[in-house]
Design an enzyme around this catalytic site. Structure first.
Site, PDB file in Angstrom:
ATOM      1  N   ASP A  66       0.816  -1.218   0.000  1.00  0.00           N
ATOM      2  CA  ASP A  66       0.000   0.000   0.000  1.00  0.00           C
ATOM      3  C   ASP A  66       0.851   1.270   0.000  1.00  0.00           C
ATOM      4  OD1 ASP A  66       0.710  -0.832   2.632  1.00  0.00           O
ATOM      5  OD2 ASP A  66      -0.758   0.535   3.497  1.00  0.00           O
ATOM      6  N   HIS A  67       2.177   1.090   0.009  1.00  0.00           N
ATOM      7  CA  HIS A  67       3.083   2.241  -0.057  1.00  0.00           C
ATOM      8  C   HIS A  67       3.930   2.257  -1.335  1.00  0.00           C
ATOM      9  CE1 HIS A  67       2.560   3.628   4.208  1.00  0.00           C
ATOM     10  NE2 HIS A  67       2.038   2.415   4.265  1.00  0.00           N
TER      11      HIS A  67
END
Length: 319
Positions: A66-67
């Site tokens: 998610d990064h």
């Protein structure tokens, strides 16, 4: 300096929040720095007033999807646009392997140079105006927080005062504006600092995610004008925070308080606090403000201007 929040959800996107990414715009040099690059980040940039063509540096905190899942798409778009000169990417070990593997298997070829810097705690970038440093956070995998520190600069030059002293204009004014001492042709010694206003204190921004409360985040956020800190969970869900090594709202607030930060902006919220649930994000904000009143809650496309501080202003508030 202008902060734009491009993604403020943790783990997965929601209808109103994308996953992690924060942009730092440096108008004085027409430059854009990006912190984390979750899936869909390039779409968020396109929906904002930011320009991909100004992107020059990307700072990745850790290798969770998610990064980083938006990184390859963004880099490919930069190449197709053809107006990016070079991008420097900073992040933990393994980031370069990830980019190289994704590029190889997707047959992606970049038309501009990309330099990946494997970071370790300390200063990772410095120029005449900024110093960027990183430090260890406490998460399930290797994770780093970042600190961007603008260098102090001499205050406003008093041209009228210089004219009153019969100081010839030209190159000498430039030296005096920089606070230098100049010897005039008539033998007078002029101290440039006496012709300049109060020193303009450099602004400081800290970005700390993903992490549980830790000394590393406190150090990065010391005296920060703005601390951007994850707040995945509410205080009552602290057990989950400790299990997954994420922060609660109270941990984020305690970090800001211990660091002497001037403002806390929380981000990286669990979707479990969506409107209509037992606990909502407005409740999380109340928790943090009970500890650190100067707390805001980020939302996608929120823009925060970071004002300058001056020595006189700092003296007034006793900092």
């Amino acid at each position: 300096m202008q902060i734009t929040f491009l993604g403020t959800s943790s783990g997965v996107p929601t209808r109103s929040r994308n996953v992690s990414s924060v942009a730092l715009r440096l108008p004085q040099r027409a430059e854009l720095w990006l912190f984390d690059c979750g899936e869909g980040t390039q779409h968020q940039i396109m929906r904002s007033e930011l320009k991909i063509s100004q992107l020059s540096r990307i700072f990745i905190t850790h290798m969770h999807g998610d990064h980083i899942f938006g990184l390859m798409g963004l880099l490919a778009t930069c190449g197709l646009a053809g107006n990016v000169e070079r991008i420097d990417i900073y992040g933990p070990p393994g980031l370069n392997d990830y980019i190289q593997s994704a590029s190889r298997y997707s047959y992606t070829h970049f038309s501009y140079p990309i330099k990946v810097h494997a970071i370790r705690p300390g200063v990772i970038y410095e120029d005449d105006y900024f110093t960027v440093s990183c430090g260890n956070l406490h998460h399930r995998i290797t994770a780093f927080g970042y600190r961007v520190a603008e260098k102090d600069r001499t205050g406003r030059f008093d041209v009228e005062k210089a004219k009153a002293l019969d100081i010839p204009s030209g190159r000498i004014y430039g030296q005096l504006k920089r606070g230098e001492t100049v010897i005039l042709d008539d033998g007078r010694v002029i101290d440039g600092t006496q012709l300049c206003g109060p020193t303009e204190i450099g602004r400081k921004i800290a970005y700390c995610t993903d992490t549980i409360y830790c000394d590393g985040a406190v150090e990065l956020a010391h005296d920060a004008d703005v601390l951007i800190h994850e707040a995945t969970f509410a205080h009552q869900d602290a057990d989950m925070a400790f299990q997954r090594l994420h922060s609660t709202t109270t941990m984020a607030a305690q970090t800001a308080l211990a660091a002497g930060a001037h403002r806390l902006i929380m981000s990286h919220f669990s979707p479990r606090y969506a409107p209509g649930n037992t606990l909502e994000l407005k409740d999380l904000l109340k928790e943090a403000r009970a500890i650190f009143p100067r707390t805001d809650m980020a939302y996608d496309f929120m823009i925060h201007e970071v004002p300058r501080r001056r020595e006189v202003e700092l003296t007034k508030v006793g900092v």
